[in-house]
Design an enzyme around this catalytic site. Structure first.
Site, PDB file in Angstrom:
ATOM      1  N   ARG A 108       0.078   5.743  -1.615  1.00  0.00           N
ATOM      2  CA  ARG A 108      -0.526   6.989  -1.107  1.00  0.00           C
ATOM      3  C   ARG A 108      -0.364   7.109   0.395  1.00  0.00           C
ATOM      4  O   ARG A 108       0.023   6.163   1.070  1.00  0.00           O
ATOM      5  CB  ARG A 108      -2.025   7.017  -1.440  1.00  0.00           C
ATOM      6  CG  ARG A 108      -2.313   7.146  -2.932  1.00  0.00           C
ATOM      7  CD  ARG A 108      -3.796   7.197  -3.210  1.00  0.00           C
ATOM      8  NE  ARG A 108      -4.506   6.056  -2.642  1.00  0.00           N
ATOM      9  CZ  ARG A 108      -5.795   6.050  -2.349  1.00  0.00           C
ATOM     10  NH1 ARG A 108      -6.537   7.109  -2.579  1.00  0.00           N
ATOM     11  NH2 ARG A 108      -6.378   4.981  -1.836  1.00  0.00           N
ATOM     12  N   SER A 134      -3.139   0.607  14.497  1.00  0.00           N
ATOM     13  CA  SER A 134      -3.931   1.817  14.720  1.00  0.00           C
ATOM     14  C   SER A 134      -4.298   1.933  16.183  1.00  0.00           C
ATOM     15  O   SER A 134      -4.398   0.919  16.891  1.00  0.00           O
ATOM     16  CB  SER A 134      -5.223   1.742  13.898  1.00  0.00           C
ATOM     17  OG  SER A 134      -6.131   2.761  14.290  1.00  0.00           O
ATOM     18  N   ASN A 155      -2.477  -7.802  -4.985  1.00  0.00           N
ATOM     19  CA  ASN A 155      -3.536  -7.556  -4.006  1.00  0.00           C
ATOM     20  C   ASN A 155      -3.206  -8.379  -2.765  1.00  0.00           C
ATOM     21  O   ASN A 155      -3.187  -9.609  -2.823  1.00  0.00           O
ATOM     22  CB  ASN A 155      -4.884  -7.978  -4.598  1.00  0.00           C
ATOM     23  CG  ASN A 155      -6.036  -7.721  -3.640  1.00  0.00           C
ATOM     24  OD1 ASN A 155      -5.853  -7.534  -2.454  1.00  0.00           O
ATOM     25  ND2 ASN A 155      -7.253  -7.720  -4.174  1.00  0.00           N
ATOM     26  N   TYR A 166     -12.480  -2.705  11.782  1.00  0.00           N
ATOM     27  CA  TYR A 166     -11.103  -2.190  11.712  1.00  0.00           C
ATOM     28  C   TYR A 166     -10.371  -2.422  13.039  1.00  0.00           C
ATOM     29  O   TYR A 166      -9.208  -2.823  13.068  1.00  0.00           O
ATOM     30  CB  TYR A 166     -11.162  -0.696  11.373  1.00  0.00           C
ATOM     31  CG  TYR A 166      -9.844  -0.060  11.010  1.00  0.00           C
ATOM     32  CD1 TYR A 166      -9.179  -0.390   9.821  1.00  0.00           C
ATOM     33  CD2 TYR A 166      -9.264   0.910  11.833  1.00  0.00           C
ATOM     34  CE1 TYR A 166      -7.974   0.227   9.484  1.00  0.00           C
ATOM     35  CE2 TYR A 166      -8.072   1.534  11.500  1.00  0.00           C
ATOM     36  CZ  TYR A 166      -7.425   1.185  10.325  1.00  0.00           C
ATOM     37  OH  TYR A 166      -6.243   1.800   9.988  1.00  0.00           O
ATOM     38  N   LYS A 210      -6.996  -4.714  13.329  1.00  0.00           N
ATOM     39  CA  LYS A 210      -5.738  -4.160  13.833  1.00  0.00           C
ATOM     40  C   LYS A 210      -5.352  -4.772  15.179  1.00  0.00           C
ATOM     41  O   LYS A 210      -4.171  -4.994  15.465  1.00  0.00           O
ATOM     42  CB  LYS A 210      -5.822  -2.635  13.945  1.00  0.00           C
ATOM     43  CG  LYS A 210      -5.988  -1.929  12.588  1.00  0.00           C
ATOM     44  CD  LYS A 210      -4.886  -2.280  11.602  1.00  0.00           C
ATOM     45  CE  LYS A 210      -4.913  -1.436  10.349  1.00  0.00           C
ATOM     46  NZ  LYS A 210      -3.868  -1.805   9.377  1.00  0.00           N
ATOM     47  N   ASN A 246       1.639  -2.216   5.357  1.00  0.00           N
ATOM     48  CA  ASN A 246       0.913  -0.962   5.511  1.00  0.00           C
ATOM     49  C   ASN A 246      -0.473  -0.992   4.872  1.00  0.00           C
ATOM     50  O   ASN A 246      -1.329  -0.208   5.246  1.00  0.00           O
ATOM     51  CB  ASN A 246       1.765   0.169   4.909  1.00  0.00           C
ATOM     52  CG  ASN A 246       0.988   1.463   4.787  1.00  0.00           C
ATOM     53  OD1 ASN A 246       0.678   2.114   5.771  1.00  0.00           O
ATOM     54  ND2 ASN A 246       0.642   1.825   3.546  1.00  0.00           N
ATOM     55  N   GLY A 292       0.834  -1.206   0.000  1.00  0.00           N
ATOM     56  CA  GLY A 292       0.000   0.000   0.000  1.00  0.00           C
ATOM     57  C   GLY A 292       0.865   1.251   0.000  1.00  0.00           C
ATOM     58  O   GLY A 292       0.574   2.227   0.694  1.00  0.00           O
ATOM     59  N   ALA A 298     -11.016  -4.783  15.166  1.00  0.00           N
ATOM     60  CA  ALA A 298     -10.763  -6.227  15.249  1.00  0.00           C
ATOM     61  C   ALA A 298      -9.548  -6.612  14.411  1.00  0.00           C
ATOM     62  O   ALA A 298      -8.679  -7.374  14.854  1.00  0.00           O
ATOM     63  CB  ALA A 298     -11.997  -7.002  14.773  1.00  0.00           C
TER      64      ALA A 298
END
Length: 243
Positions: free
Chosen positions: A11, A141, A60, A154, A158, A89, A8, A156
């Site tokens: 960006r 996060s 992917n 999210y 992370k 990432n 990733g 869960a």
């Protein structure tokens, strides 16, 4: 030739990490992207502008066979190259209250962060262990540590990667391979541009959102030989929101 792979990397925080590694360390940067080739090429331009070298690789992270074949093909064309640094990432958010969360929003978020970590790291870890050196850095996060309402999927995903980081770190430490996680709070990126910064910064002791570059500096340190006695750790970069 030694490489650092950033999934990733096209960006946001991923791009900032690619550029920072090019600035700080003697690695060629392998910039992974899934759909946005133009953005990945822009990251590569920034890496080169920083005096680094790099290339882009498409796969992917959620598709194990796709990851494996892309990495195998890359190794075939880079016979003497070794990927020493893996930065997991790639991640997505599909926020919503759990009660109304469709199964696909649950699955795709878990798939990208958690299975993506497995697919990429598992495809590369054997070489790190044979070479007796490596750095694995997982982007997690604040949501994975404290849980964020509206982000059960999210949080869960992370949280699971944090557990995996701590377990894997213990398995591979003897081989001089470290495994750490970096947990950003509110960082200014495409992912957070919808959020109301004026409102949210009231909950942040530092009273502002962070920058992708601030995150990238910590990742760059963990990717270096200077961090060799740090493993199994989660480094928070969140302006004091969770302290």
């Amino acid at each position: 030739m030694k490489y650092a792979l950033v999934t990733g990397g096209s960006r946001g925080i991923g791009r900032a990490i690619c550029v920072q590694l090019a600035n700080d360390l003697d690695y060629r940067i392998l910039i992974n992207y899934n759909g946005n080739k133009k953005a990945a090429e822009e990251t590569l331009e920034q890496v080169e502008a920083a005096g680094g070298m790099g290339e882009i690789i498409q796969f992917n992270v959620t598709e194990a066979a796709n990851v494996k074949s892309a990495i195998e093909t890359w190794h075939e064309t880079h016979k003497n190259a070794v990927i020493e640094v893996i930065i997991n990432n790639a991640g997505i958010t599909k926020d919503g209250l759990f009660m109304w969360m469709p199964q696909e929003d649950w699955a795709s978020v878990i798939d990208t962060s958690l299975n993506g970590f497995y697919n990429v790291t598992n495809a590369l870890i054997q070489k790190l262990l044979v070479n007796k050196y490596g750095r694995i850095i997982n982007m997690v996060s604040v949501s994975g540590l404290k849980g964020t309402p509206g982000q059960t999927n999210y949080s869960a995903a992370k949280g699971a990667v944090i557990g995996a980081t701590k377990a894997l770190a213990q398995e591979v430490a003897k081989r001089n391979v470290t495994v750490n996680a970096v947990a950003p709070g509110f960082i200014k990126t495409d992912m957070t541009e919808e959020l109301n910064e004026q409102e949210l910064k009231k909950m942040i002791p530092a009273n502002r959102f962070g920058s992708a570059e601030e995150v990238a500096h910590v990742v760059s340190f963990l990717a270096s030989s200077k961090s060799s006695y740090i493993t199994g750790e989660v480094i928070n970069i969140n302006g004091g929101i969770y302290s």
